[in-house]
Design a protein around this motif. Sequence first.
Motif, PDB file in Angstrom:
ATOM      1  N   TRP A  87       0.835  -1.209   0.000  1.00 28.97           N
ATOM      2  CA  TRP A  87       0.000   0.000   0.000  1.00 28.97           C
ATOM      3  C   TRP A  87       0.870   1.259   0.000  1.00 28.97           C
ATOM      4  O   TRP A  87       0.569   2.227  -0.686  1.00 28.97           O
ATOM      5  N   ARG A  88       1.976   1.225   0.783  1.00 30.14           N
ATOM      6  CA  ARG A  88       2.863   2.392   0.821  1.00 30.14           C
ATOM      7  C   ARG A  88       3.514   2.629  -0.548  1.00 30.14           C
ATOM      8  O   ARG A  88       3.608   3.765  -1.015  1.00 30.14           O
ATOM      9  N   ARG A  90       2.344   1.705  -3.477  1.00 33.85           N
ATOM     10  CA  ARG A  90       1.342   2.145  -4.444  1.00 33.85           C
ATOM     11  C   ARG A  90       0.971   3.610  -4.231  1.00 33.85           C
ATOM     12  O   ARG A  90       0.679   4.343  -5.182  1.00 33.85           O
ATOM     13  N   SER A  91       0.990   4.065  -2.986  1.00 35.18           N
ATOM     14  CA  SER A  91       0.654   5.470  -2.721  1.00 35.18           C
ATOM     15  C   SER A  91       1.710   6.415  -3.287  1.00 35.18           C
ATOM     16  O   SER A  91       1.415   7.559  -3.594  1.00 35.18           O
ATOM     17  N   GLN A  94       1.630   5.277  -8.737  1.00 30.86           N
ATOM     18  CA  GLN A  94       0.386   4.666  -9.181  1.00 30.86           C
ATOM     19  C   GLN A  94       0.581   3.761 -10.395  1.00 30.86           C
ATOM     20  O   GLN A  94      -0.229   2.878 -10.654  1.00 30.86           O
ATOM     21  N   GLU A 112      -7.667  -6.751  -0.769  1.00 35.58           N
ATOM     22  CA  GLU A 112      -6.940  -5.474  -0.761  1.00 35.58           C
ATOM     23  C   GLU A 112      -5.812  -5.462  -1.789  1.00 35.58           C
ATOM     24  O   GLU A 112      -5.492  -4.417  -2.375  1.00 35.58           O
ATOM     25  N   GLU A 115      -7.285  -4.717  -5.129  1.00 34.91           N
ATOM     26  CA  GLU A 115      -7.730  -3.330  -5.202  1.00 34.91           C
ATOM     27  C   GLU A 115      -6.558  -2.374  -5.430  1.00 34.91           C
ATOM     28  O   GLU A 115      -6.727  -1.310  -6.010  1.00 34.91           O
ATOM     29  N   LEU A 116      -5.348  -2.749  -4.950  1.00 32.47           N
ATOM     30  CA  LEU A 116      -4.168  -1.910  -5.153  1.00 32.47           C
ATOM     31  C   LEU A 116      -3.590  -2.063  -6.558  1.00 32.47           C
ATOM     32  O   LEU A 116      -2.645  -1.364  -6.928  1.00 32.47           O
ATOM     33  N   LEU A 118      -2.046  -4.827  -7.718  1.00 32.97           N
ATOM     34  CA  LEU A 118      -0.794  -5.577  -7.668  1.00 32.97           C
ATOM     35  C   LEU A 118      -0.836  -6.749  -8.638  1.00 32.97           C
ATOM     36  O   LEU A 118      -1.894  -7.240  -9.017  1.00 32.97           O
TER      37      LEU A 118
END
Length: 528
Positions: A87-88, A90-91, A94, A112, A115-116, A118
């Motif tokens: 998540w970090r 991807r933030s 993008q 999750e 949704e990211l 990956l």
Amino acid sequence: MEKTVKPQDGQGQAQTAPRQIRLLVVENDQDRSHAIKRIFDVASGARFDIEFRAFAQTAGFSAMSFTYNAAVVDFTSDPKAAALAAWRLRSISQEMGIAVIAPSGEFLVPVEVLELGLGPFVAWDDDGIASMPQMVLAMAEPGSGASSGIASQNVLRQRHQELRDITDSLARQSVHLIHLRNELAAEKSKLETIINGMTDGVVFFDISGKLETINPVASALFPYLALGDEAKEQFVSRLMEGRQGELKTGGYFDATITGRIYRVRVTEVAGAEGGPAGSLVMLTDITQDKEYERLKNDFTSMISHELRTPLTSIRAAVDNFMSGNLGDVTERQIRFLEMIKRNVERQQALIDDLLDLAKFEAGQMELVLEHVNPVTVTQFCVDQFSLAFRDKGITLELSHDGAVREMAIDQRLFSQGVNNLLSNALKFTGEGGGVSVSLSVAKAGGEEMLRIAVADTGIGIPRDQAQRIFDKYTQLDSSTRRRYPGTGLGLAVVREIVKAHGGNVAVESEPGKGSVFTMLLPITRRGK
């Protein structure tokens, strides 16, 4: 920077060397890190600049210092920490491809992760490790031939999202169905409470005759009935004991159960698809009502007969005085005797109304039919009222057409009906007004009917109260009762007389413009 090198084919053209790919591997296991480094060194170590970081170290990344072309995150040892690290990453970026190392090919991918965005996913086995360099190359260089695997991963993510949307929709529908089920249960509980609290007996049989509902009142009357039993036949035979025919829907009858009288009503209940679902039987205890009715009829008969006897004596005495049998009578005395006689006749008519209405309500009135001309009978009624109309200054006229002929009527009741309409017109028409009586033949529903119309120029009736005036003991309002005293029985008797002859009565009226009361009687008796 890309650099130019000399070609090895002797063609004299310069070739562009492939760019170096910066790869970030997020891994907490040193043994796995060494294995990953070896596989990339063997494949093409010069192309890959690999940097290994622990999960916790990803918290220190920033967009300014992030220069990686691709990343790999290991989910085998700690999926939660790996998901947070992903998540970090991807933030910060993008667009960068982030691969996932899974413990096996059966790894259940967390929602999750998808949704990211990956992927791709590679299992931690010999084949998976060997494919990693090609996989990273496909992520770093989307236009290369190695990118086909990435496309398949994107399709997988899309399908997974579609599946998730369907799952969410099913979940919402499930919640809605639960709410509906709870509401249905609440309504059912409410209905059961109402049914169980009713003073009437309630019994419901389904289409097959199985007992589905019975409330405490009905259960006390029929203790042998049990839910689920096919007991309708036994129940009906008990209700119809001593009766002809069978239990039919839409009607009612009275039955005696455990010494009390019940009004039994049967209604067909429709199912969800419009077909019959079963039969609902309502049992209303009318024992007290029947007793009141008996007492009322006894009281009416007693009062009527007790009044009739002295009135007969008074009338006989008045007739003797007026005929001169008891000596000479002056003209002034005759006027007073005529007034007494009219009041006696009025009281006599009231008693007749009471008795006849009681007979009609009890179903004991039998018509005595005679073939007479209704014009002759009506003329006699008009003649009887002529003096009273003249004294009040009201004109009274009778007319008829030549089509009126003899017909079968009860002459006494017919006369009583006409007299009641004349009495009503006399009461509500003021001095200087007029009343007309007409007889004619009319067509109604393809049948010849005798039409008797009594029209007056009296006070009239409001439209919304026109039908109420045929109910017994009914007048328009209290002020009308004070100005025009009466019992309100006359028109109720007229309605019963007309019904007994197979006809109907109606009124057309407007306040201040008078009324027209119409009796329609079939000239040919039905069924005769």
